[in-house]
Design an enzyme around this catalytic site. Structure first.
Site, PDB file in Angstrom:
ATOM      1  N   ASP A  48       1.144  -7.661   2.438  1.00 30.53           N
ATOM      2  CA  ASP A  48       1.231  -6.228   2.111  1.00 30.53           C
ATOM      3  C   ASP A  48       2.690  -5.777   1.936  1.00 30.53           C
ATOM      4  OD1 ASP A  48       0.865  -3.514   1.823  1.00 30.53           O
ATOM      5  OD2 ASP A  48      -0.506  -3.308   3.519  1.00 30.53           O
TER       6      ASP A  48
ATOM      7  N   HIS B 127       0.826  -1.219   0.000  1.00 37.74           N
ATOM      8  CA  HIS B 127       0.000   0.000   0.000  1.00 37.74           C
ATOM      9  C   HIS B 127       0.857   1.264   0.000  1.00 37.74           C
ATOM     10  CE1 HIS B 127       0.148  -0.026   4.564  1.00 37.74           C
ATOM     11  NE2 HIS B 127       0.108   1.283   4.376  1.00 37.74           N
TER      12      HIS B 127
ATOM     13  N   SER C 121       3.972   2.298   8.469  1.00 41.47           N
ATOM     14  CA  SER C 121       3.774   1.326   7.416  1.00 41.47           C
ATOM     15  C   SER C 121       5.072   1.121   6.678  1.00 41.47           C
ATOM     16  CB  SER C 121       2.720   1.813   6.437  1.00 41.47           C
ATOM     17  OG  SER C 121       1.468   1.408   6.879  1.00 41.47           O
TER      18      SER C 121
HETATM   19  N1  ARG Z   1      -4.589   0.500   7.533  1.00 44.19           N
HETATM   20  C1  ARG Z   1      -3.281   0.478   6.948  1.00 44.19           C
HETATM   21  C2  ARG Z   1      -2.672   1.883   7.025  1.00 44.19           C
HETATM   22  O1  ARG Z   1      -3.135   2.721   7.697  1.00 44.19           O
HETATM   23  C3  ARG Z   1      -3.299  -0.075   5.571  1.00 44.19           C
HETATM   24  C4  ARG Z   1      -3.970   0.766   4.543  1.00 44.19           C
HETATM   25  C5  ARG Z   1      -3.965   0.238   3.152  1.00 44.19           C
HETATM   26  N2  ARG Z   1      -4.917  -0.811   2.924  1.00 44.19           N
HETATM   27  C6  ARG Z   1      -6.213  -0.623   2.561  1.00 44.19           C
HETATM   28  N3  ARG Z   1      -6.987  -1.649   2.442  1.00 44.19           N
HETATM   29  N4  ARG Z   1      -6.702   0.570   2.312  1.00 44.19           N
HETATM   30  O2  ARG Z   1      -2.089   2.468   6.174  1.00 44.19           O
HETATM   31  N1  GLU Z   2      -1.128   1.344   7.618  1.00 44.60           N
HETATM   32  C1  GLU Z   2      -0.515   2.401   8.357  1.00 44.60           C
HETATM   33  C2  GLU Z   2       0.434   3.263   7.510  1.00 44.60           C
HETATM   34  O1  GLU Z   2       0.251   3.419   6.344  1.00 44.60           O
HETATM   35  C3  GLU Z   2       0.162   1.852   9.531  1.00 44.60           C
HETATM   36  C4  GLU Z   2      -0.845   1.358  10.425  1.00 44.60           C
HETATM   37  C5  GLU Z   2      -1.007   2.280  11.587  1.00 44.60           C
HETATM   38  O2  GLU Z   2      -1.569   3.363  11.450  1.00 44.60           O
HETATM   39  O3  GLU Z   2      -0.551   1.837  12.615  1.00 44.60           O
HETATM   40  O4  GLU Z   2       1.334   3.882   8.011  1.00 44.60           O
END
Ligand code: ARG
Ligand code: GLU
Length: 713
Positions: A219, A84, A648
């Site tokens: 990921d 991502h 991330s």
């Molecule tokens: N929650 C994770 C972060 O904050 C992954 C985001 C990407 N994945 C998604 N399904 N949108 O970045």
């Molecule tokens: N998916 C998040 C990012 O893009 C990390 C997850 C979080 O917020 O801890 O940084």
């Protein structure tokens, strides 16, 4: 109260996982608690993590394109980050014919790696506490004079560094301005895409599983840093060569156990752990719900069309993912703040502080007054910024309006025009005017109905009807440059834009009467006059008071180990591999497996489809050296590391400093850790290094990449 919570939490989880860090912790790498880390199991010295003078782990950890983290895993500058995090790069190389988002991409050799203009990585080569220099002479000044002196002092600090062209020094405030740190940064600019699994692996579970454990997402994506012949940063050139790092991370294939020490090294973006209870309560009951409501409407609209049409799906994939991400995070945050009784906990903490230092009562009373007075303006701001962010038409209009203002004041130069045309072309590239009109129609209706009339432009109540809004917007579009002429040229948007901006006079004239621009200008003006100034003047007072409160907390609560809130600078967080007990009688193990991917498999589904080759590997148990003792390939695992957005792509390391996982998310029940870390529920989620190598080796057959790495069996 707090003590009791802590004991309770220790009882709920096995003794091996008793938590040293009740409040979490994201530590400046030069200020880690080495003793505690070693007690928890770390085998290396803190110097091995960050040493300004010798190669150390920090030389393998970079900030990726200003947002995510990435790490070097080979002597040839091979870079690992999340799928991502590389998503928009993967998307930008994709088309209907060559859909790398859907099918994945694997370079077969270095020649096939794909360039990504504009993408950068930053190394942190030095960290220095410069509080004394920056704050010198500010003690007796009022806020404004102090700010001016701080700016001057920061410049002075920066001027003491002898910099090469690719270097810069950033001075960042910590502890709300009670301290300052200088960061010496080296930026590399030739970053190429090496490999990415298909989204059915890299984004498996997509938005349904996002922020959720048990999780089964691969990921990750691979890039490579290129440098000039002297190993120095350079703009993209085919003559550049792979960067030779001072350090790269060996990858461990050892099985993991609950209770194992682990640390995460990266660039957490923003946390607010030291707010007063009133601020937390405002976020929980007003600000988060407002932002959630706008995104819910636009996401629903986009989703319907993305499911119906593959081209829309590609065009809007990145935008949708980014809107959906925080929409979901905020809901988790509200739930977690409620469940962990964050407000109650803060109130109790405030009482203990006041008992030790009665002056703190004055601070907190003042916070209550300020936050209450700011409330309606803060709410307006939340709605306003979200409707602009969710509507591409309004975002575009805001750029054009800025352009117009500069044109009128005669301040346009070639470079500014270029930056406008670049920004606009980027938006138009993936813009569907009709779809966006639907989104805009709906969120404007929400805006008109949620806000009191004094916050709306005159007569804006008429916008409560979304069907009428859509007709209005379609009518507007016919005479609009913003959503019409340039946008309709689709693939050639950048050419259209270029022509448009060639004739500054007629562009300015056309914009003056552009109906979409006018609509935005009206909204902008009413937000400006009703709320912006008031919001900001309260915010300035709140910020100043927060600095005082931070200092008071640190001076009063002597037993607590304070760490500065995240601010996108390099941090170390540590903890133990651990499952959790997020709800009564519900236990999450610490690890998921490939068999779990197959349990979630829904053939043809846009979130839970599994590529045939992975199905076959699973069926044949063709796992190579990547299975656990249990005979299954581990996919994701959780630990108590305190992470946030920006972490991330951060490496998860073991007691020896080997890579064991790739951070990519947090679990739903703990996402309030940005405001209130709770060791019972807060877990970071990582891709197991074994799964990454399994996919690179068995799925992608990219052995040439494995040969570069140092793998510890
Ligand atoms: N929650 C994770 C972060 O904050 C992954 C985001 C990407 N994945 C998604 N399904 N949108 O970045
Ligand atoms: N998916 C998040 C990012 O893009 C990390 C997850 C979080 O917020 O801890 O940084």
């Amino acid at each position: 109260m707090i003590k009791r919570n802590f004991i309770l939490s220790a009882l709920l989880v096995p003794a091996a996982m008793a938590f040293a860090q009740q409040y979490g912790g994201m530590w400046i790498p030069t200020e880690v608690n080495e003793k505690e880390m070693k007690e928890m199991g770390m085998k290396i010295d803190a110097k091995a993590i960050f040493d300004p003078n010798k190669p150390s782990i920090k030389d393998a950890v970079v900030q990726f394109n200003g947002g995510c983290t990435a790490e070097i895993i080979s002597p040839q500058g091979l870079l690992l980050t999340n799928h991502h995090c590389g998503y928009s790069q993967i998307q930008s190389h994709s088309s209907l014919e060559n859909d790398y988002l859907a099918d994945g991409f694997w370079a077969k050799n270095q020649k096939e790696e794909l360039e990504n203009p504009g993408v950068t990585v930053d190394f942190i080569n030095g960290i220095k506490d410069v509080s004394a220099e920056v704050l010198k002479g500010t003690e007796k000044l009022d806020q404004k004079a102090a700010d001016a002196l701080i700016t001057a002092n920061v410049k002075k600090v920066q001027s003491t560094y002898k910099l090469e062209p690719h270097q810069k020094v950033l001075v960042r405030a910590a502890y709300y301005g009670n301290k300052y740190y200088a960061y010496l940064i080296d930026t590399y600019k030739d970053i190429r895409l090496v490999g990415a699994p298909p989204s059915s692996i890299g984004k498996f579970g997509s938005d349904t599983d996002n922020w959720v454990f048990p999780r089964h997402t691969g990921d990750f994506s691979l890039f490579r840093i290129y440098a000039d012949k002297n190993n120095k940063p350079a703009e993209y050139s085919k003559d550049n060569v792979p960067y030779v790092p001072k350090h790269f991370l060996p990858i461990s294939l050892k099985d993991k156990n609950e209770g194992d020490f682990t640390f995460v090294f990266g660039f957490p973006g923003r946390t607010t752990e030291y707010l007063p209870s009133i601020a937390v309560e405002k976020i929980r009951t007003e600000i988060d719900p407002a932002m959630i409501s706008v995104r819910a409407v636009s996401l629903k609209t986009l989703d319907a069309q993305m499911r119906a049409d593959q081209e829309t799906k590609i065009k809007y994939a990145s935008k949708f993912a980014s809107l959906a991400n925080y929409w979901k995070k905020w809901s988790g945050e509200v739930e977690g703040l409620t469940k962990s009784d964050a407000t109650g906990k803060k109130q109790a903490y405030e009482k203990t502080l006041i008992a030790k230092n009665p002056e703190i009562k004055t601070t907190l009373d003042e916070f209550n007054r300020l936050y209450t007075a700011q409330g309606p303006y803060a709410l307006h701001r939340a709605y306003y910024s979200e409707i602009i962010r969710n509507s591409e038409s309004l975002t575009l209009a805001s750029h054009y309006l800025n352009y117009l203002a500069l044109a009128k004041s005669g301040k346009l130069d070639q470079k500014t025009v270029e930056s406008f045309t670049n920004r606009l072309s980027r938006i138009y590239k993936n813009f569907d005017a009709q779809l966006d009109a639907k989104v805009t129609a709906r969120i404007l209706a929400l805006y008109a109905s949620k806000l009191e009339p004094q916050f709306l432009p005159q007569g804006f109540e008429a916008f409560k009807d979304e069907t009428k809004n859509l007709q209005t917007l379609e009518q507007f579009s016919k005479n609009s440059i913003v959503t019409g002429r340039a946008a309709l040229n689709g693939a050639t948007a950048s050419e259209a834009i270029e022509t448009l901006f060639k004739d500054e006079k007629s562009l300015a004239k056309a914009l003056e009467s552009d109906p979409i621009l006018k609509l935005f200008a009206t909204l902008r003006a009413s937000y400006g006059s009703a709320s912006e100034t008031k919001f900001e003047s309260y915010q300035d007072q709140i910020d100043a008071l927060q600095k005082t409160y931070m200092a008071q907390q640190m001076a009063t609560d002597k037993d607590r180990a304070f760490f500065p809130d995240a601010n996108s600078t390099l941090r170390v967080t540590y903890g133990k591999i651990a499952g959790s007990n997020p709800k009564d009688a519900l236990y999450y193990g610490y690890q998921t497996h490939l068999s779990g991917v197959m349990e979630k498999y829904i053939p043809g589904d846009y979130e839970f489809d599994v590529p045939q080759k992975l199905i076959d590997l699973h069926a044949k148990k063709d796992f190579g050296p990547y299975a656990n003792a249990s005979g299954d390939v581990p996919v994701n695992f959780t630990a108590t590391n305190h992470t946030t957005g920006g972490n991330s792509g951060s490496p998860a390391l073991d007691a020896e400093g080997n890579l064991i996982g790739l951070n990519f998310d947090r679990q739903w029940e703990g996402t309030m850790s940005d405001i209130n870390y709770d060791p019972r529920f807060s877990r970071n989620i990582m891709v197991d290094a074994k799964y990454i190598l399994f996919i690179v080796d068995k799925y992608a057959d990219a052995k040439w990449l494995l040969n570069e790495m140092k793998i510890i069996k």
